[in-house]
Design a protein around this motif. Structure first.
Motif, PDB file in Angstrom:
ATOM      1  N   HIS A 147       0.836  -1.205   0.000  1.00  0.00           N
ATOM      2  CA  HIS A 147       0.000   0.000   0.000  1.00  0.00           C
ATOM      3  C   HIS A 147       0.874   1.260   0.000  1.00  0.00           C
ATOM      4  CE1 HIS A 147       0.986   0.823   4.163  1.00  0.00           C
ATOM      5  NE2 HIS A 147       0.868  -0.472   4.380  1.00  0.00           N
ATOM      6  N   ASP A 148       0.232   2.422  -0.247  1.00  0.00           N
ATOM      7  CA  ASP A 148       0.981   3.684  -0.357  1.00  0.00           C
ATOM      8  C   ASP A 148       0.898   4.535   0.917  1.00  0.00           C
ATOM      9  OD1 ASP A 148       1.541   3.014  -3.015  1.00  0.00           O
ATOM     10  OD2 ASP A 148      -0.321   3.927  -3.717  1.00  0.00           O
ATOM     11  N   ARG A 149       0.099   4.060   1.884  1.00  0.00           N
ATOM     12  CA  ARG A 149      -0.244   4.888   3.037  1.00  0.00           C
ATOM     13  C   ARG A 149       0.953   5.383   3.842  1.00  0.00           C
ATOM     14  NH1 ARG A 149      -3.786   1.328   3.906  1.00  0.00           N
ATOM     15  NH2 ARG A 149      -2.679   0.388   5.636  1.00  0.00           N
ATOM     16  N   SER A 150       2.058   4.640   3.832  1.00  0.00           N
ATOM     17  CA  SER A 150       3.188   5.031   4.682  1.00  0.00           C
ATOM     18  C   SER A 150       4.336   5.621   3.865  1.00  0.00           C
ATOM     19  CB  SER A 150       3.672   3.800   5.457  1.00  0.00           C
ATOM     20  OG  SER A 150       3.901   2.746   4.544  1.00  0.00           O
ATOM     21  N   GLN A 151       4.078   6.047   2.633  1.00  0.00           N
ATOM     22  CA  GLN A 151       5.171   6.447   1.739  1.00  0.00           C
ATOM     23  C   GLN A 151       5.338   7.963   1.586  1.00  0.00           C
ATOM     24  OE1 GLN A 151       7.158   4.220   0.580  1.00  0.00           O
ATOM     25  NE2 GLN A 151       5.981   2.407   1.079  1.00  0.00           N
ATOM     26  N   LEU A 152       4.298   8.717   1.923  1.00  0.00           N
ATOM     27  CA  LEU A 152       4.286  10.132   1.544  1.00  0.00           C
ATOM     28  C   LEU A 152       5.454  10.938   2.128  1.00  0.00           C
ATOM     29  CD1 LEU A 152       2.575  12.152  -0.077  1.00  0.00           C
ATOM     30  CD2 LEU A 152       1.496  12.810   2.072  1.00  0.00           C
ATOM     31  N   ALA A 153       5.630  10.873   3.443  1.00  0.00           N
ATOM     32  CA  ALA A 153       6.659  11.697   4.087  1.00  0.00           C
ATOM     33  C   ALA A 153       8.050  11.270   3.617  1.00  0.00           C
ATOM     34  CB  ALA A 153       6.545  11.598   5.604  1.00  0.00           C
ATOM     35  N   ASN A 154       8.263   9.977   3.461  1.00  0.00           N
ATOM     36  CA  ASN A 154       9.547   9.462   2.988  1.00  0.00           C
ATOM     37  C   ASN A 154       9.882  10.046   1.609  1.00  0.00           C
ATOM     38  OD1 ASN A 154      11.740   7.769   2.284  1.00  0.00           O
ATOM     39  ND2 ASN A 154      10.349   6.212   1.496  1.00  0.00           N
ATOM     40  N   MET A 155       8.927   9.982   0.677  1.00  0.00           N
ATOM     41  CA  MET A 155       9.169  10.497  -0.673  1.00  0.00           C
ATOM     42  C   MET A 155       9.351  12.017  -0.638  1.00  0.00           C
ATOM     43  SD  MET A 155       9.350   7.899  -2.556  1.00  0.00           S
ATOM     44  CE  MET A 155       9.314   8.502  -4.213  1.00  0.00           C
ATOM     45  N   ALA A 156       8.552  12.683   0.204  1.00  0.00           N
ATOM     46  CA  ALA A 156       8.631  14.143   0.287  1.00  0.00           C
ATOM     47  C   ALA A 156       9.999  14.584   0.819  1.00  0.00           C
ATOM     48  CB  ALA A 156       7.507  14.662   1.194  1.00  0.00           C
ATOM     49  N   ASP A 166      13.472  25.075  -1.121  1.00  0.00           N
ATOM     50  CA  ASP A 166      13.124  25.687   0.170  1.00  0.00           C
ATOM     51  C   ASP A 166      11.698  25.330   0.542  1.00  0.00           C
ATOM     52  OD1 ASP A 166      15.583  26.841   0.315  1.00  0.00           O
ATOM     53  OD2 ASP A 166      14.966  28.629  -0.802  1.00  0.00           O
ATOM     54  N   SER A 167      10.817  25.479  -0.441  1.00  0.00           N
ATOM     55  CA  SER A 167       9.426  25.104  -0.168  1.00  0.00           C
ATOM     56  C   SER A 167       8.981  24.166  -1.283  1.00  0.00           C
ATOM     57  CB  SER A 167       8.533  26.337  -0.113  1.00  0.00           C
ATOM     58  OG  SER A 167       8.495  26.927  -1.380  1.00  0.00           O
ATOM     59  N   LEU A 168       8.277  23.139  -0.877  1.00  0.00           N
ATOM     60  CA  LEU A 168       7.905  22.093  -1.823  1.00  0.00           C
ATOM     61  C   LEU A 168       6.456  21.696  -1.576  1.00  0.00           C
ATOM     62  CD1 LEU A 168       9.034  19.943  -3.931  1.00  0.00           C
ATOM     63  CD2 LEU A 168       9.341  18.459  -1.941  1.00  0.00           C
ATOM     64  N   THR A 169       5.672  21.602  -2.652  1.00  0.00           N
ATOM     65  CA  THR A 169       4.295  21.108  -2.533  1.00  0.00           C
ATOM     66  C   THR A 169       4.249  19.706  -3.138  1.00  0.00           C
ATOM     67  OG1 THR A 169       3.384  23.327  -2.670  1.00  0.00           O
ATOM     68  CG2 THR A 169       1.894  21.516  -3.223  1.00  0.00           C
ATOM     69  N   VAL A 170       3.628  18.794  -2.405  1.00  0.00           N
ATOM     70  CA  VAL A 170       3.527  17.414  -2.874  1.00  0.00           C
ATOM     71  C   VAL A 170       2.060  17.057  -3.093  1.00  0.00           C
ATOM     72  CG1 VAL A 170       3.914  14.998  -2.274  1.00  0.00           C
ATOM     73  CG2 VAL A 170       5.633  16.685  -1.718  1.00  0.00           C
ATOM     74  N   LEU A 171       1.749  16.621  -4.316  1.00  0.00           N
ATOM     75  CA  LEU A 171       0.385  16.186  -4.627  1.00  0.00           C
ATOM     76  C   LEU A 171       0.352  14.660  -4.619  1.00  0.00           C
ATOM     77  CD1 LEU A 171      -0.188  18.403  -7.817  1.00  0.00           C
ATOM     78  CD2 LEU A 171      -0.994  18.904  -5.510  1.00  0.00           C
ATOM     79  N   VAL A 182       0.903  13.218   6.941  1.00  0.00           N
ATOM     80  CA  VAL A 182       0.682  14.638   6.643  1.00  0.00           C
ATOM     81  C   VAL A 182       1.438  15.501   7.659  1.00  0.00           C
ATOM     82  CG1 VAL A 182      -1.087  16.457   6.593  1.00  0.00           C
ATOM     83  CG2 VAL A 182      -1.533  14.248   5.488  1.00  0.00           C
ATOM     84  N   VAL A 183       1.338  15.129   8.922  1.00  0.00           N
ATOM     85  CA  VAL A 183       2.042  15.883   9.969  1.00  0.00           C
ATOM     86  C   VAL A 183       3.564  15.782   9.756  1.00  0.00           C
ATOM     87  CG1 VAL A 183       2.532  15.920  12.460  1.00  0.00           C
ATOM     88  CG2 VAL A 183       0.182  15.708  11.652  1.00  0.00           C
ATOM     89  N   ALA A 184       4.041  14.588   9.379  1.00  0.00           N
ATOM     90  CA  ALA A 184       5.491  14.406   9.150  1.00  0.00           C
ATOM     91  C   ALA A 184       5.967  15.250   7.972  1.00  0.00           C
ATOM     92  CB  ALA A 184       5.796  12.928   8.908  1.00  0.00           C
ATOM     93  N   CYS A 185       5.134  15.389   6.933  1.00  0.00           N
ATOM     94  CA  CYS A 185       5.494  16.241   5.785  1.00  0.00           C
ATOM     95  C   CYS A 185       5.648  17.686   6.244  1.00  0.00           C
ATOM     96  CB  CYS A 185       4.401  16.185   4.715  1.00  0.00           C
ATOM     97  SG  CYS A 185       4.485  14.718   3.693  1.00  0.00           S
ATOM     98  N   GLU A 186       4.666  18.152   7.001  1.00  0.00           N
ATOM     99  CA  GLU A 186       4.705  19.545   7.487  1.00  0.00           C
ATOM    100  C   GLU A 186       5.962  19.767   8.321  1.00  0.00           C
ATOM    101  OE1 GLU A 186       2.169  22.055   7.402  1.00  0.00           O
ATOM    102  OE2 GLU A 186       0.635  20.967   6.257  1.00  0.00           O
ATOM    103  N   ALA A 187       6.290  18.780   9.149  1.00  0.00           N
ATOM    104  CA  ALA A 187       7.480  18.907  10.008  1.00  0.00           C
ATOM    105  C   ALA A 187       8.740  18.987   9.160  1.00  0.00           C
ATOM    106  CB  ALA A 187       7.553  17.718  10.962  1.00  0.00           C
ATOM    107  N   ALA A 188       8.716  18.364   7.970  1.00  0.00           N
ATOM    108  CA  ALA A 188       9.896  18.382   7.092  1.00  0.00           C
ATOM    109  C   ALA A 188       9.886  19.610   6.185  1.00  0.00           C
ATOM    110  CB  ALA A 188       9.919  17.105   6.257  1.00  0.00           C
ATOM    111  N   GLY A 189       8.918  20.500   6.368  1.00  0.00           N
ATOM    112  CA  GLY A 189       8.860  21.723   5.558  1.00  0.00           C
ATOM    113  C   GLY A 189       8.256  21.490   4.186  1.00  0.00           C
ATOM    114  N   VAL A 190       7.463  20.442   4.055  1.00  0.00           N
ATOM    115  CA  VAL A 190       6.814  20.130   2.779  1.00  0.00           C
ATOM    116  C   VAL A 190       5.305  20.346   2.940  1.00  0.00           C
ATOM    117  CG1 VAL A 190       6.353  18.299   1.103  1.00  0.00           C
ATOM    118  CG2 VAL A 190       8.591  18.446   2.197  1.00  0.00           C
ATOM    119  N   THR A 191       4.678  20.918   1.905  1.00  0.00           N
ATOM    120  CA  THR A 191       3.231  21.160   1.959  1.00  0.00           C
ATOM    121  C   THR A 191       2.510  20.048   1.196  1.00  0.00           C
ATOM    122  OG1 THR A 191       3.740  23.508   1.907  1.00  0.00           O
ATOM    123  CG2 THR A 191       1.442  22.879   1.484  1.00  0.00           C
TER     124      THR A 191
END
Ligand code: SF4
Length: 353
Positions: A147-156, A166-171, A182-191
């Motif tokens: 599944h993809d559920r645990s991949q977002l922050a790692n890829m971001a 500096d700022s990155l948006t991930v769709l 989602v929280v881990a992405c924000e913590a890494a400075g990714v939107t």
């Protein structure tokens, strides 16, 4: 990647993340899960019973033909019993495997569900982050997680590191939705921009969904569709998540109750990081075509690579080798994109520096 950025091949502003299942060198027949073993054992049991019945009938006839039939049936019975013993050995191996799955040809490959009905495959899940500017693959990773559920922050995180953005948006699509990611992405400075899965039972039953309840941070209350205040009642920790519960004392006399809840009162649950999810929902509301943009950036990439690989996808076995094989495809894909965008002479000149 820094060269790609320097010569304008990637912008590192917006990327689309997606995953696709690629077939391993391992047929479905050589992949075992507890369910598959049970099914095969039941089939073998039924065949053994059928042959025993036929053997019984043949035993009662005493001619030469019957004797030949008995010998043939006995051979088949022995083969089935052998198969049963092998299945029992595999059953123990499956029970001992950490994820209760065994693949015989490529031990790292895993049975994976795909979108189409009955199209599950034994393979790998390839993740890619594709830059929105010219659709080059910025980061990719081969996993055997279905599944993809645990991949977002790692890829971001990897994308941010590789592009130096500096700022990155991930769709990403709703398969990636996970509050913690989602929280881990924000913590890494990714939107992140990821739609929430449509799992509300109430909404499916035609009753008010959670989105019909407005959170009011000043008072830490929710306002319901009937205008009542749902106040904080208690906070608890469930599966590691800190959750607060809210409800109103006036549900019993509410004219809209039938549209809201079959219970005594409607309860709303709020995660401690719910504000992050709400902010992401606002971004989605402001970008209604986000998922169309996501599709246009990333989906053709996998289609193109699979087209090159042919029907059977990977040629190598084991995760490390498959990852190398995929890297070569990604390199070829990016080079072809670069040639299309810049033209060969300009690309060669840029590489020579
Ligand atoms: S049932 Fe309760 S929560 Fe639902 S609309 Fe009525 S008062 Fe509001």
């Amino acid at each position: 990647m820094s060269l790609c950025r320097e010569i304008g091949l990637i912008a590192g502003v917006t990327v689309a993340v997606d995953g696709s299942r690629f077939k391993a060198v391992n047929t479905r027949d050589k992949n075992y899960t507890p369910g598959a073993i049970r099914l095969r054992m039941e089939q073998a049991d039924a065949s053994i019973a059928r042959y025993l019945g036929m053997l019984d009938t043949a035993d009662r006839q005493e001619d030469q033909v019957a004797e030949m039939r008995i010998s043939r049936l006995s051979e088949r019975l022995e083969a089935l019993r052998r198969q049963m013993r092998e299945l029992q050995t595999t059953e123990r191996a499956v029970a001992d495997a950490p994820d209760h799955q065994v693949s015989l040809t490529d031990p790292d490959a895993r049975a994976m569900a795909t979108n189409g009905k009955g199209t599950g495959m034994v393979g790998y899940n390839v993740q890619a982050a594709v830059d929105a500017k010219h659709h080059l693959i910025v980061v990719h990773e081969v996993t055997n997680v279905g599944h993809d559920r645990s991949q977002l922050a790692n890829m971001a995180r990897q994308t941010k590191e590789v592009t130096g953005a500096d700022s990155l948006t991930v769709l990403a699509d709703r398969g990636y939705f996970s509050g913690e990611e989602v929280v881990a992405c924000e913590a890494a400075g990714v939107t992140p921009i990821v739609p929430k899965p449509l799992t509300s039972g109430a909404k499916a039953d035609g009753r008010f969904g959670k989105q019909d309840f407005i959170y009011q941070p000043e008072t830490d209350t929710y306002r319901c569709p009937a205008g009542e205040q749902l106040i904080w009642r208690f906070t608890t920790v469930e599966n590691g998540l800190t959750l607060s519960r809210y409800w109103s004392s006036n549900c019993g006399t509410c004219a809209m109750k039938a549209m809201c809840t079959p219970s005594k009162q409607r309860r709303i649950t709020r995660w401690e990081h719910e504000a992050v999810i709400e902010a992401m929902q606002r971004r989605l509301d402001e970008m209604p075509n986000a998922m169309r943009v996501r599709r246009s950036i990333v989906e053709h990439v996998f289609g193109t690579i699979k087209g090159w690989m042919g029907r059977d996808h990977f040629r190598t076995r084991r995760l490390a080798n498959v990852a190398t094989e995929m890297s070569l495809h990604v390199l070829a894909y990016n080079l072809k994109r670069a040639v299309v965008v810049l033209g060969t002479p300009a690309l060669m000149a840029a590489i020579r520096g």
